[in-house]
Design a protein around this motif. Structure first.
Motif, PDB file in Angstrom:
ATOM      1  N   LYS A   1     -11.465   8.722  11.927  1.00 13.08           N
ATOM      2  CA  LYS A   1     -11.180   7.287  11.668  1.00 13.08           C
ATOM      3  C   LYS A   1     -12.252   6.425  10.843  1.00 13.08           C
ATOM      4  CE  LYS A   1      -8.388   6.963  16.015  1.00 13.08           C
ATOM      5  NZ  LYS A   1      -8.365   6.636  17.352  1.00 13.08           N
ATOM      6  N   PHE A   2     -13.656   6.593  11.289  1.00  7.16           N
ATOM      7  CA  PHE A   2     -14.571   6.017  10.581  1.00  7.16           C
ATOM      8  C   PHE A   2     -14.622   6.393   8.816  1.00  7.16           C
ATOM      9  CE2 PHE A   2     -18.930   6.261   8.562  1.00  7.16           C
ATOM     10  CZ  PHE A   2     -19.136   4.867   8.828  1.00  7.16           C
ATOM     11  N   ASN A   3     -14.111   7.694   8.700  1.00  5.50           N
ATOM     12  CA  ASN A   3     -14.219   8.162   7.229  1.00  5.50           C
ATOM     13  C   ASN A   3     -12.826   7.365   6.662  1.00  5.50           C
ATOM     14  OD1 ASN A   3     -16.377   9.789   6.620  1.00  5.50           O
ATOM     15  ND2 ASN A   3     -15.754  11.191   7.967  1.00  5.50           N
ATOM     16  N   ILE A   4     -11.760   7.580   7.117  1.00  7.19           N
ATOM     17  CA  ILE A   4     -10.487   6.780   6.794  1.00  7.19           C
ATOM     18  C   ILE A   4     -10.833   5.130   6.539  1.00  7.19           C
ATOM     19  CG2 ILE A   4      -8.057   6.051   7.348  1.00  7.19           C
ATOM     20  CD1 ILE A   4      -7.755   8.718   8.638  1.00  7.19           C
ATOM     21  N   GLN A   5     -11.445   4.694   7.491  1.00 11.55           N
ATOM     22  CA  GLN A   5     -11.691   3.080   7.354  1.00 11.55           C
ATOM     23  C   GLN A   5     -12.750   3.207   6.089  1.00 11.55           C
ATOM     24  OE1 GLN A   5     -10.398   0.781   9.244  1.00 11.55           O
ATOM     25  NE2 GLN A   5     -11.198  -0.538   7.870  1.00 11.55           N
ATOM     26  N   LYS A   6     -13.721   3.780   5.734  1.00 11.82           N
ATOM     27  CA  LYS A   6     -14.600   3.731   4.565  1.00 11.82           C
ATOM     28  C   LYS A   6     -13.570   3.742   3.308  1.00 11.82           C
ATOM     29  CE  LYS A   6     -18.526   2.698   6.129  1.00 11.82           C
ATOM     30  NZ  LYS A   6     -18.814   1.483   5.682  1.00 11.82           N
ATOM     31  N   MET A   7     -12.651   4.752   3.413  1.00 11.05           N
ATOM     32  CA  MET A   7     -11.564   4.983   2.381  1.00 11.05           C
ATOM     33  C   MET A   7     -10.779   3.526   2.139  1.00 11.05           C
ATOM     34  SD  MET A   7     -10.241   8.796   2.747  1.00 11.05           S
ATOM     35  CE  MET A   7      -8.708   8.349   1.675  1.00 11.05           C
TER      36      MET A   7
ATOM     37  N   LEU B   1      -3.464   2.800  -6.111  1.00  8.55           N
ATOM     38  CA  LEU B   1      -3.943   2.177  -5.310  1.00  8.55           C
ATOM     39  C   LEU B   1      -3.256   1.726  -4.110  1.00  8.55           C
ATOM     40  CD1 LEU B   1      -7.214   1.678  -4.654  1.00  8.55           C
ATOM     41  CD2 LEU B   1      -6.532  -0.719  -5.848  1.00  8.55           C
ATOM     42  N   ARG B   2      -2.381   1.109  -4.405  1.00  6.33           N
ATOM     43  CA  ARG B   2      -1.333   0.390  -3.386  1.00  6.33           C
ATOM     44  C   ARG B   2      -0.878   1.678  -2.549  1.00  6.33           C
ATOM     45  NH1 ARG B   2       3.678   0.132  -3.511  1.00  6.33           N
ATOM     46  NH2 ARG B   2       4.049   0.566  -5.973  1.00  6.33           N
ATOM     47  N   LYS B   3      -0.717   2.867  -3.095  1.00  4.81           N
ATOM     48  CA  LYS B   3      -0.093   4.063  -2.530  1.00  4.81           C
ATOM     49  C   LYS B   3      -1.422   4.427  -1.542  1.00  4.81           C
ATOM     50  CE  LYS B   3       3.101   5.340  -5.819  1.00  4.81           C
ATOM     51  NZ  LYS B   3       3.299   6.044  -6.893  1.00  4.81           N
ATOM     52  N   ILE B   4      -2.551   4.505  -2.081  1.00  6.10           N
ATOM     53  CA  ILE B   4      -3.728   5.080  -1.257  1.00  6.10           C
ATOM     54  C   ILE B   4      -3.643   4.417   0.057  1.00  6.10           C
ATOM     55  CG2 ILE B   4      -6.378   5.216  -0.995  1.00  6.10           C
ATOM     56  CD1 ILE B   4      -6.307   5.744  -4.157  1.00  6.10           C
ATOM     57  N   ARG B   5      -3.659   3.288  -0.128  1.00  8.42           N
ATOM     58  CA  ARG B   5      -3.664   2.150   1.097  1.00  8.42           C
ATOM     59  C   ARG B   5      -2.547   2.181   1.873  1.00  8.42           C
ATOM     60  NH1 ARG B   5      -5.456  -3.681  -0.217  1.00  8.42           N
ATOM     61  NH2 ARG B   5      -5.650  -3.984   2.073  1.00  8.42           N
ATOM     62  N   SER B   6      -1.419   2.445   1.441  1.00  5.74           N
ATOM     63  CA  SER B   6      -0.192   2.444   2.186  1.00  5.74           C
ATOM     64  C   SER B   6      -0.041   3.858   3.266  1.00  5.74           C
ATOM     65  CB  SER B   6       1.146   2.341   1.383  1.00  5.74           C
ATOM     66  OG  SER B   6       1.302   1.171   1.133  1.00  5.74           O
ATOM     67  N   PHE B   7      -0.279   5.092   2.291  1.00  4.87           N
ATOM     68  CA  PHE B   7      -0.314   6.202   3.159  1.00  4.87           C
ATOM     69  C   PHE B   7      -1.778   6.416   4.044  1.00  4.87           C
ATOM     70  CE2 PHE B   7       2.350   7.564  -0.401  1.00  4.87           C
ATOM     71  CZ  PHE B   7       3.375   7.906   0.230  1.00  4.87           C
ATOM     72  N   GLY B   8      -2.800   5.635   3.664  1.00  2.42           N
ATOM     73  CA  GLY B   8      -3.935   5.770   4.653  1.00  2.42           C
ATOM     74  C   GLY B   8      -3.390   4.883   5.906  1.00  2.42           C
ATOM     75  N   ASP B   9      -2.633   3.883   5.730  1.00  2.00           N
ATOM     76  CA  ASP B   9      -2.084   3.111   6.935  1.00  2.00           C
ATOM     77  C   ASP B   9      -1.225   3.950   7.591  1.00  2.00           C
ATOM     78  OD1 ASP B   9      -3.415   0.544   6.259  1.00  2.00           O
ATOM     79  OD2 ASP B   9      -1.353  -0.051   5.350  1.00  2.00           O
ATOM     80  N   ARG B  10      -0.573   4.902   7.187  1.00  5.22           N
ATOM     81  CA  ARG B  10       0.452   5.685   7.768  1.00  5.22           C
ATOM     82  C   ARG B  10      -0.429   6.736   8.479  1.00  5.22           C
ATOM     83  NH1 ARG B  10       4.143   4.430   9.515  1.00  5.22           N
ATOM     84  NH2 ARG B  10       5.779   6.342   9.326  1.00  5.22           N
ATOM     85  N   LEU B  11      -1.392   7.233   7.660  1.00  2.91           N
ATOM     86  CA  LEU B  11      -2.160   8.233   8.407  1.00  2.91           C
ATOM     87  C   LEU B  11      -2.739   7.853   9.703  1.00  2.91           C
ATOM     88  CD1 LEU B  11      -3.420  11.117   8.104  1.00  2.91           C
ATOM     89  CD2 LEU B  11      -5.225  10.065   6.968  1.00  2.91           C
ATOM     90  N   VAL B  12      -3.363   6.522   9.800  1.00  3.64           N
ATOM     91  CA  VAL B  12      -3.892   6.076  10.955  1.00  3.64           C
ATOM     92  C   VAL B  12      -2.861   5.571  12.062  1.00  3.64           C
ATOM     93  CG1 VAL B  12      -5.304   4.063  11.706  1.00  3.64           C
ATOM     94  CG2 VAL B  12      -5.734   5.022   9.670  1.00  3.64           C
ATOM     95  N   TYR B  13      -1.788   5.117  11.483  1.00  6.30           N
ATOM     96  CA  TYR B  13      -0.613   4.658  12.402  1.00  6.30           C
ATOM     97  C   TYR B  13      -0.111   5.618  13.118  1.00  6.30           C
ATOM     98  CZ  TYR B  13       3.615   2.133  13.739  1.00  6.30           C
ATOM     99  OH  TYR B  13       4.517   1.810  14.544  1.00  6.30           O
ATOM    100  N   LYS B  14       0.144   6.751  12.255  1.00  5.63           N
ATOM    101  CA  LYS B  14       1.169   7.864  12.914  1.00  5.63           C
ATOM    102  C   LYS B  14       0.536   8.800  13.565  1.00  5.63           C
ATOM    103  CE  LYS B  14       5.522   9.307  10.460  1.00  5.63           C
ATOM    104  NZ  LYS B  14       6.043   9.767   9.183  1.00  5.63           N
ATOM    105  N   HIS B  15      -0.619   9.065  12.985  1.00  6.06           N
ATOM    106  CA  HIS B  15      -1.529  10.233  13.348  1.00  6.06           C
ATOM    107  C   HIS B  15      -2.881   9.920  14.209  1.00  6.06           C
ATOM    108  CE1 HIS B  15       1.454  12.667  11.355  1.00  6.06           C
ATOM    109  NE2 HIS B  15       1.116  11.908  10.392  1.00  6.06           N
ATOM    110  N   SER B  16      -2.918   8.690  14.456  1.00  2.00           N
ATOM    111  CA  SER B  16      -4.049   8.255  15.164  1.00  2.00           C
ATOM    112  C   SER B  16      -4.765   9.183  16.503  1.00  2.00           C
ATOM    113  CB  SER B  16      -4.487   6.794  15.600  1.00  2.00           C
ATOM    114  OG  SER B  16      -3.235   6.660  16.359  1.00  2.00           O
TER     115      SER B  16
END
Lengths: 470, 149
Positions: free
Chosen positions: A272-278, A249-264
């Motif tokens: 972005k909405f879908n990632i936010q839901k995740m 779970l920690r990884k799902i959140r961390s990599f999600g963060d990375r996705l938004v941060y690096k590739h926004s």
């Protein structure tokens, strides 16, 4: 179950019958022994009466021979014997009257006897008087002696009949005694024999039931052991599962963060909405896992019980919640609380959870009013209490609010982990608060329940044993 | 970054993802570091004990590892004369009090709870790297031992 019941009632009936038989034997024995003793007394009595009658006859004969001696010789020495005899007879008659006082026929006969003896003495006295004054003719003397003999014969007749009467009585009593001595031992033996058989029967029934009980008890002990083991395993499982679930779970959140941060730059609004839901879902799962972990820690942790001042403890809980209390404009009234033996951190959590619920489930536009009542009560007011706790005393805390309440048909569900009565969107939380509260109360060997009606507030009842044994 | 940046960082972590995240943090923080990673406790101890190996400046140690776990490694390190002065910073998912005290007693110099956010992880590593830990040698006070976000 039915068979078992009937065995028990059989044992009960046999024991009851045994008791009755023993009672009959006792009463019978007592009565018969009493009769025998009485009979002996009566035999002695009869013999005494018979003896006394004999004595009357012999004394009368002494008197007659004294009189005769005087008549023949004129020697007054013979008169002495004659005079003594009257006194002896009087006392004998008195004795006989006393001895036969319970027998009307005999009393009557003795009266007749007394009268006849009186008459006989009168005759003898007259004759003695006439002879001593030389005032009598020979024929008259013979006539007088004849009359005297006639009276004497009557006396003998009365005495014989009296003796016969006594002897008849003795005969009847002997007959009764025979029946007692032949029949009674037989009955006593028979009843004792039956009692013994009944006692043996109930003994075997009870032993048989007892053995069954022991087997059942052993089974129960085994089952309890199994339950404890599986309970332990479950607790272990909850702990390990929640701990290990955290990792991915920690990884799902961390990599999600990375996705938004690096590739926004590369993501459109929908992406972005879908990632936010995740991310939101992951956060919620994180909370559930944290709660589960906290819950299983509560189960596993070693508890240090100490004397806790609940006034201070509740004050500190309210202090922690100051912000939400102020924002909700809540009024909280706390009665004077006791010092109790408890795990302070757990008590803190308990009051915090319940007060937090009261604040959270308040009615819209109605400022929460919360009261904490306290009293010492007896265990019998608690529903579903263990029978062994019925007479113990409990600290009872009632935490009442004026909130939205709930339907009491859901009472059992509210204390189960992750069970919720309201949508997540209306009221936040994972639904663990009351499960934790219940676990804490159980850790303190207590009981928790609630009363409520929709829209009329709820009251949570917490019972902690007054003398907690650890 | 301040001058006291360690040159040689050793990470003992069996999880590739966590290792990747750690590396990314170092990259983004632009720490000029010589970064080496080992995948389990056995490998770690083998590396530390090999005679020609230059010791790292700092060791980040994951607890939950196969073959030999972080706690066993820590105990072994503190028992070995050559290694006992090596600063060991523990990385863990768990924030259980018992575990934290256990690691503190075993001689770790820091306990970092793996955060859920990448940004938090970055902040933590940044603050750890810029703190002058030599002031707290060999261990900081217990209040400062655990870092959590």
């Amino acid at each position: 179950m039915n068979v078992k019941l009937s065995y028990y009632s059989l044992a009960r009936i046999t024991l009851f019958l045994t008791l009755i038989l023993l009672a009959i034997i006792s009463i019978l024995s007592y009565q018969k022994i009493y009769d025998l003793i009485n009979f002996d007394k009566k035999v002695i009595h009869t013999r005494e009466v018979l003896y006394k009658f004999e004595r009357v006859v012999s004394i009368l004969k002494e008197a007659e021979s004294g009189q005769r001696g005087f008549l023949l010789s004129g020697d007054s020495l013979f008169l002495q014997t004659f005079n003594n005899s009257k006194l002896k007879l009087d006392s004998l008659i008195k004795d006989l009257k006393l001895l036969t006082i319970d027998n009307l026929v005999q009393t009557h006969k003795i009266d007749t006897l007394t009268m006849l003896i009186q008459k006989r003495y009168e005759l003898m006295n007259i004759l003695i008087h006439l002879v001593s004054t030389n005032n009598i003719k020979n024929e008259d003397m013979i006539l007088s002696l004849r009359i005297g003999k006639n009276v004497m014969d009557q006396i003998s007749g009365v005495i014989e009949r009296s003796q016969k009467e006594e002897e008849d009585l003795l005969f009847i009593r002997n007959k009764v005694k025979d029946s007692i001595t032949t029949l009674t031992p037989f009955y006593i033996l028979l009843f004792t024999f039956f009692s013994l058989i009944l006692i043996l029967v109930s003994y075997f029934i009870l032993i048989r039931e007892f053995k069954k009980k022991i087997i059942v008890q052993k089974d129960l002990e085994n089952k309890i052991e199994e339950l404890n083991r599986s309970n332990n395993e479950l607790e272990q499982f909850a702990y390990v599962a929640s701990h290990d679930l955290q990792e991915p779970l920690r990884k799902i959140r961390s990599f999600g963060d990375r996705l938004v941060y690096k590739h926004s730059d590369l993501l459109d609004e929908d992406g972005k909405f879908n990632i936010q839901k995740m991310q939101d879902a992951a956060i919620r799962m994180q909370k559930l896992i944290d709660d589960l972990l906290g819950f299983s820690r509560l189960v596993r942790s070693e508890n240090k019980f100490e004397l806790t001042n609940l006034n201070e403890l509740v004050a500190s809980v309210l202090n922690d919640m100051d912000e939400i209390i102020k924002s909700k404009k809540a009024k909280i009234k706390v009665e004077k609380l006791p010092l109790i033996f408890s795990v302070p951190s757990q008590m803190h959590q308990l009051f915090q959870n319940i007060i937090n619920n009261a604040l959270k489930f308040s009615r819209k536009e109605v400022p929460p009013e919360i009261t904490i009542h306290y009293a010492i009560v007896k265990g019998n007011e608690i529903k579903d209490i263990k029978p062994s706790n019925l007479n113990e005393y409990f600290h009872r805390f009632i935490i009442s609010d004026n909130g939205i309440g709930f339907d009491e048909q859901y009472l059992d569900r509210i204390f189960i982990i992750f069970q919720r009565l309201h949508g997540k969107m209306e009221y936040g939380g994972t639904g663990i608060g009351l499960a934790v509260s219940k676990k804490i109360v159980l850790n303190h060997a207590g009981y928790i329940t609630a009363k409520s009606r929709p829209d009329s507030g709820s009251s949570f009842y917490i019972y902690i044993p007054e003398n907690l044994k650890i | 970054m301040p001058n006291s940046v360690p040159h040689h960082i050793l990470l003992a972590e069996d999880d590739d993802d966590d290792s990747l995240l750690f590396k990314e943090v170092l990259n983004e923080l632009a720490v000029p570091a010589n970064f080496i990673r080992v995948k389990d406790g056995e490998e770690l101890m083998h590396l530390l004990n090999s005679p020609n190996n230059k010791l790292p400046d700092v060791l980040f140690l994951d607890i939950n590892m196969p073959r030999k776990n972080g706690f066993e490694c820590l105990v072994e390190i503190k028992k070995t004369d050559k290694l006992k002065n090596l600063p060991v910073r523990v990385l863990s998912t768990s924030s259980g009090k018992e575990l934290v005290s256990k690691m503190y007693s075993a001689g770790a110099s820091l306990y970092i709870c793996k955060p859920n956010h990448f940004a938090h992880f970055k902040e933590i590593i940044h603050s750890v790297m810029s703190t002058k830990w030599s002031l707290f040698f060999p261990q900081p006070p217990f209040e400062k031992f655990m870092v959590q976000m």
